[in-house]
Design an enzyme around this catalytic site. Structure first.
Site, PDB file in Angstrom:
ATOM      1  N   CYS C 169       0.759  -1.261  -0.361  1.00 38.61           N
ATOM      2  CA  CYS C 169       0.094  -0.146   0.007  1.00 38.61           C
ATOM      3  C   CYS C 169       0.708   1.382  -0.151  1.00 38.61           C
ATOM      4  O   CYS C 169       0.321   2.332   0.348  1.00 38.61           O
ATOM      5  CB  CYS C 169      -1.041   0.174   0.960  1.00 38.61           C
ATOM      6  N   HIS C 309      -2.063   8.668   5.908  1.00 40.20           N
ATOM      7  CA  HIS C 309      -2.531   7.378   5.060  1.00 40.20           C
ATOM      8  C   HIS C 309      -3.757   7.044   6.019  1.00 40.20           C
ATOM      9  O   HIS C 309      -4.952   6.202   5.134  1.00 40.20           O
ATOM     10  CB  HIS C 309      -1.556   6.176   6.042  1.00 40.20           C
ATOM     11  N   GLU C 320      -0.647   6.564  13.165  1.00 40.18           N
ATOM     12  CA  GLU C 320       0.416   7.083  12.368  1.00 40.18           C
ATOM     13  C   GLU C 320      -0.063   9.014  13.269  1.00 40.18           C
ATOM     14  O   GLU C 320       1.212   9.618  12.736  1.00 40.18           O
ATOM     15  CB  GLU C 320      -0.917   7.701  11.526  1.00 40.18           C
ATOM     16  N   LYS C 341      -8.865   9.490   2.039  1.00 40.10           N
ATOM     17  CA  LYS C 341      -9.810   8.121   1.824  1.00 40.10           C
ATOM     18  C   LYS C 341     -11.062   7.499   2.532  1.00 40.10           C
ATOM     19  O   LYS C 341     -12.108   6.363   2.642  1.00 40.10           O
ATOM     20  CB  LYS C 341      -9.164   6.538   2.908  1.00 40.10           C
ATOM     21  N   HIS C 346      -9.870   2.681   0.192  1.00 39.98           N
ATOM     22  CA  HIS C 346      -8.318   2.791   0.017  1.00 39.98           C
ATOM     23  C   HIS C 346      -7.832   1.751  -1.370  1.00 39.98           C
ATOM     24  O   HIS C 346      -8.473   0.338  -0.978  1.00 39.98           O
ATOM     25  CB  HIS C 346      -7.939   1.785   1.275  1.00 39.98           C
ATOM     26  N   PHE C 405       1.376  -3.458   4.330  1.00 38.59           N
ATOM     27  CA  PHE C 405       1.464  -4.184   3.910  1.00 38.59           C
ATOM     28  C   PHE C 405       3.224  -5.105   4.151  1.00 38.59           C
ATOM     29  O   PHE C 405       3.289  -4.921   2.752  1.00 38.59           O
ATOM     30  CB  PHE C 405       0.463  -5.944   3.373  1.00 38.59           C
TER      31      PHE C 405
END
Lengths: 85, 419, 422
Positions: C169, C309, C320, C341, C346, C405
């Site tokens: 991502c 993010h 974050e 998002k 996402h 990930f």
């Protein structure tokens, strides 16, 4: 549906998440924290998926947050199995 | 001054040898790793040979913790083992320090396709609740880099490039960028495997897979009898370091990543020339090396006549007709996708170490009109100080890497070959 | 002197808005594009919602032949690339083909086509030994997703370095970082750079179900993506692409190109901790932010906006927030931060490029897009997350961060062109 036993849980853990070389899963582990057995949240999610499929139950998303040891996990699962949900 | 990137550790997992020396001695003996497919019954398919890492030679359980096995595809298990070997070879203890000075940059081509096929089967035949939690990462292209980083505590700049066969060199090019950017150590290279039925039919769809049944006949790059290639699995993981850091710790090194360039073929039908020639020229210029100084070329060796012809043309144009020995050791392993070029880099470095060039397996001679000096028959003694490795990926991806021997000015220590 | 890099063209294909203009209007209005999945029948799945693009390939100039050849991710990328190229006006003074590169990020490549092909060749999962008689001639190009970069290179006529970056991502941010390096080091003068993903297919929805990462708020899809909200319960899967024209600054100025922003700095680090998990302290993301600021020669105090993010999982938003505080210090409280998002979901590897496009447009318009659905702030999260409504603010430097990930943590800094053109 039969209850989930510690023996069956250990088998499922081994198959779905492997086994940490430093841990004896055959020992007295019912009250050992999963993290001390080498299992992280992902391993437990995989295990949870297997238990749901094999035992035909739907388990609550929060179960893993509260069940920190095999005994707690078995109790929570068997409560659902007994309720016949 | 721009930091110099040197290669200090090799980890090899190849169809004809697991471990660097096993691979190298098998390669010099022209021992092939191409065999009838064993991981599934290939009977229904028109092509049945593959370069396979034998189960006897690589048992993942012997190399990896039990906890990692259920969550890893075959290619990741091989990559993790190869990374361990490469780090050990470099004499690096991954537990030293906080890890921010070490990164992982690998290439991938198809991800963990065998794991992916199993989970797709679970989904489509049984339902979504049968899909593994590990499917969220075990098949994807970034998995080898991620798992190597976690296993070895590497927190530095990391990444993954995909460029089919060319990606394996692009990873090393990117590793050199990271070294130049100030990170002292990068674990790089690539390992691929997709020898499962679904991966197999993807290969077959290219119409470039050899359908010959005999392992010595199927993949004959540059030969008059070339008829396509044999896919294989495996590759190599390499430790790339900043030369000064190696010198300070008294480490040894196999060679210098002296030059690198990448380009892309023109739009099909444009009539413009393919990228390979100018990519090789740019890589040589980047290394500050004249064509006449190159002692060996490790070819992409596609094995299809049209692609072989184009590569021979580029080699001739840069180095002159019969101007440089050309090696194609991948005739013994098959094409390993992103793992192929890093394995060629290993072969080139070992050629430097041992002063010998590996033969192109079962190929007895190159087509005469190609005008290339293909190394065939047996190992050829030859002093190698500079080697150029080429790789091309389906679609037009084209990369070249120039390796030079490490001298005292680079590392101040003994070269890796001196034992 | 170091070569500098400008953004001179933007193309976006996003849920809720096809084209950069429509995308910007949608996100600056705080409009959510999350809905019940229509791309396949998601009955029986835990999470049945996603942010989908209303995308008709034919309406965007793709021929039937191209549509057959390209996975949806490639289609999205090509349409965005075409818009970006046109927007940049590069065709009027094109560079030599081998001075033009392509870097496309993607986390899951052509997974939608692969799954469709799998279902056909396996008789819907009945056969392990799949049947090659039913194979599409394009299967290999889907099997190895470097084809995404190939399609864009063919469109652009690029013959310089071309690659796909696949770092989960963070692929989108990392693709832009890679392009920045190519131009700085002199390997290219122009790079068509961005990212694409089209992951809304059964296998991807199922695997996020299995780790309970996606929101199960199926009864209210429009408000399901709730980054930083106390009631957040996972991310909402999305799809889309953004492609930008990155150009060496002098090259851009010489041809009189419009410069949206300068790509000033980039860094990435890994947490070396877990394939899917994050440590609460945000240490590695903070390192990435610090190095990106250094690379951009920018101080924390210069950052006027942080594009988060902000996936809306419990752990991400904490991680974050900790990382931004660790890296920016007290200034973290003064730098407004938002997650788009909340509106466009996402889209895995694509999202970093979409967020970078949003950052460039925020610099251009002096307007910061909001975090939609943020009604009940999580008391543990105490930064300024721009709830619900866009905020007017002239910003000179913006930071976009991402987490993926595999442990990837990346940070990208864009700066205002006036400041840099001097």
């Amino acid at each position: 549906m039969t209850a989930l036993t510690l023996e069956a849980l250990v088998r499922i853990l081994r198959e779905s998440a492997g086994e940490d070389e430093g841990v004896d899963l055959g020992g007295d582990i019912a009250d050992t924290a999963f993290t001390d057995l080498g299992y992280d949240s992902l391993a437990l999610l995989e295990t949870l998926g297997r238990v749901q499929r094999d035992y035909g139950v739907t388990l609550d998303d929060d179960l893993l947050a509260t069940a920190q040891t095999p005994r707690q996990f078995l109790d929570a699962v068997n409560e659902v199995i007994a309720a016949g949900v | 001054m721009t930091p110099t990137a040197v290669i200090t550790g090799l980890g090899v997992i190849a169809p004809n040898g697991v471990g660097t020396e096993q691979f190298w001695s098998a390669t010099l003996r022209a021992e092939t790793g191409i065999r009838p497919l064993e991981r599934f019954d290939p009977e229904p398919y028109p092509a049945r040979l593959a370069g396979q890492v034998a189960d006897e030679a690589f048992d993942p359980r012997a190399h990896l913790p039990g906890r990692l096995l259920p969550q890893t595809d075959r290619m990741t298990r091989m990559a993790l083992a190869a990374a361990d070997w490469a780090l050990a070879d470099a004499g690096v203890d991954p537990r030293d320090g906080d890890g921010f000075d070490r990164g992982v940059i690998t290439a991938s081509a198809s991800g963990g396709y065998e794991f992916g096929q199993r989970e797709l089967q679970n989904l489509w035949s049984k339902g979504p609740e049968h899909v593994s939690a590990y499917q969220s990462f075990a098949w994807f292209y970034a998995v080898n880099t991620g798992q190597i980083s976690i296993r070895n505590g590497m927190r530095g700049p990391s990444g993954v490039v995909v460029g089919e066969q060319a990606g394996g060199l692009d990873a090393l090019g990117q590793a050199r960028r990271a070294i130049r950017g100030g990170t002292p150590l990068i674990v790089s290279g690539a390992v691929d495997s997709a020898l499962n039925p679904w991966g197999w039919i993807a290969h077959l769809s290219t119409n470039r897979i050899s359908t010959r049944e005999c392992a010595d006949e199927a993949y004959l790059p540059f030969s008059p009898r070339a008829c396509g290639h044999v896919p294989g699995e495996g590759g190599a993981i390499l430790v790339v370091e900043e030369a000064g850091a190696v010198r300070r710790r008294g480490g040894r090194c196999y060679g210098v990543v002296a030059g690198y360039a990448a380009g892309f073929d023109p739009v099909p039908g444009s009539g413009r020339p393919p990228a390979l020639r100018r990519v090789v020229e740019r890589a040589l210029a980047d290394a500050g090396v004249a064509p006449g100084e190159v002692d060996a070329v490790f070819a992409d060796a596609a094995g299809s006549p049209d692609l072989d012809e184009r590569e021979a043309e580029a080699i001739r144009a840069v180095f002159g007709p019969m101007g440089v020995p050309v090696c194609a050791p991948k005739a013994l392993t098959g094409r390993l996708n992103s793992g192929g070029a890093p394995l060629d880099v290993v072969a080139a470095l070992l050629s430097m170490r041992d002063g010998v060039l590996p033969p192109a397996g079962p190929v007895d001679r190159a087509r005469e009109d190609y005008g290339i000096d293909l190394v065939t028959g047996g190992p050829r003694p030859h002093r190698v100080r500079t080697a150029c490795v080429l790789a091309r990926g389906t679609g037009g991806f084209t990369s070249a890497l120039v390796l030079t021997a490490a001298d005292d000015r680079v590392t101040g220590g003994a070269p890796a070959g001196d034992r | 002197m170091r070569r500098r890099v400008a953004i001179t063209g933007i193309g976006v294909t996003a849920p809720g808005g096809i084209g950069a203009k429509a995308f910007w209007e949608a996100i600056s209005a705080g409009r959510t594009a999350t809905r019940t999945i229509s791309l396949f029948n998601a009955e029986g799945y835990r999470s049945r919602i996603a942010a989908e693009c209303d995308f008709d390939p034919a309406a965007h100039g793709l021929t039937p032949r191209e549509t057959r050849r390209m996975d949806r991710a490639a289609q999205l990328a090509v349409v965005s690339a075409r818009e970006a190229l046109a927007d940049s006006g590069i065709a009027d003074s094109p560079p030599e083909p081998d001075r033009m590169g392509v870097v496309i990020g993607s986390a899951v490549g052509c997974s939608m086509s692969l799954e469709r092909e799998y279902a056909v060749t396996s008789d819907s999962g009945r056969q392990w030994v799949v049947d090659h008689a039913y194979t599409s001639p394009h299967l290999y190009a889907q099997f190895v997703p470097s084809s995404l970069a190939a399609e864009v290179a063919w469109l652009a006529g690029a013959e310089g370095p071309a690659t796909v970056v696949s770092d989960g991502c963070t692929s989108g941010l990392d693709a832009l970082g890679h392009a920045l390096e190519l131009i700085r080091e002199g390997s290219a003068d122009v790079v068509v750079a961005g990212a694409t993903d089209a992951p809304i297919s059964p296998i991807t929805v199922a695997c996020f179900d299995a780790i309970k990462a996606t929101s199960p708020r199926n009864d209210d899809p429009a408000t399901a993506s709730r980054p930083f909200d106390r009631t957040r319960d996972g991310f909402v899967l999305g799809e889309g692409s953004a492609v930008m024209i990155l150009e060496e600054l002098q090259h851009a100025l010489r041809r009189g190109a419009h410069v949206y922003a300068e790509v000033a700095g980039f860094a990435t680090r890994s947490n070396a901790y877990h394939m899917t998990g994050l440590k609460a302290d945000g240490r590695e993301m903070a390192e990435a932010i610090r190095h990106a600021l250094d690379d951009a020669r920018t101080n924390p105090e210069d950052i006027g906006y942080v594009n988060a993010h902000g996936s809306g999982t419990k752990q991400n938003d904490r991680h974050e927030t900790a990382a931004v505080k660790r890296a920016l210090g007290r200034h973290a409280y003064a730098a407004p931060m938002s997650s788009i998002k909340s509106m466009i979901g996402h889209s895995l590897g694509a999202i970093g490029a979409l967020e970078a496009a949003a950052c460039a447009l925020a610099v251009e318009h002096g307007l910061l897009p909001p975090t939609a659905n943020l009604h009940e702030p999580d008391p543990e999260l105490d930064l300024d997350y721009i709830p619900l409504h866009a905020r007017e603010k002239r910003v000179d430097a913006v930071l976009s961060v991402g987490s993926g990930f595999g442990g990837f943590q990346s940070a990208l800094v864009l700066t205002r062109p006036e400041r840099s053109a001097a």
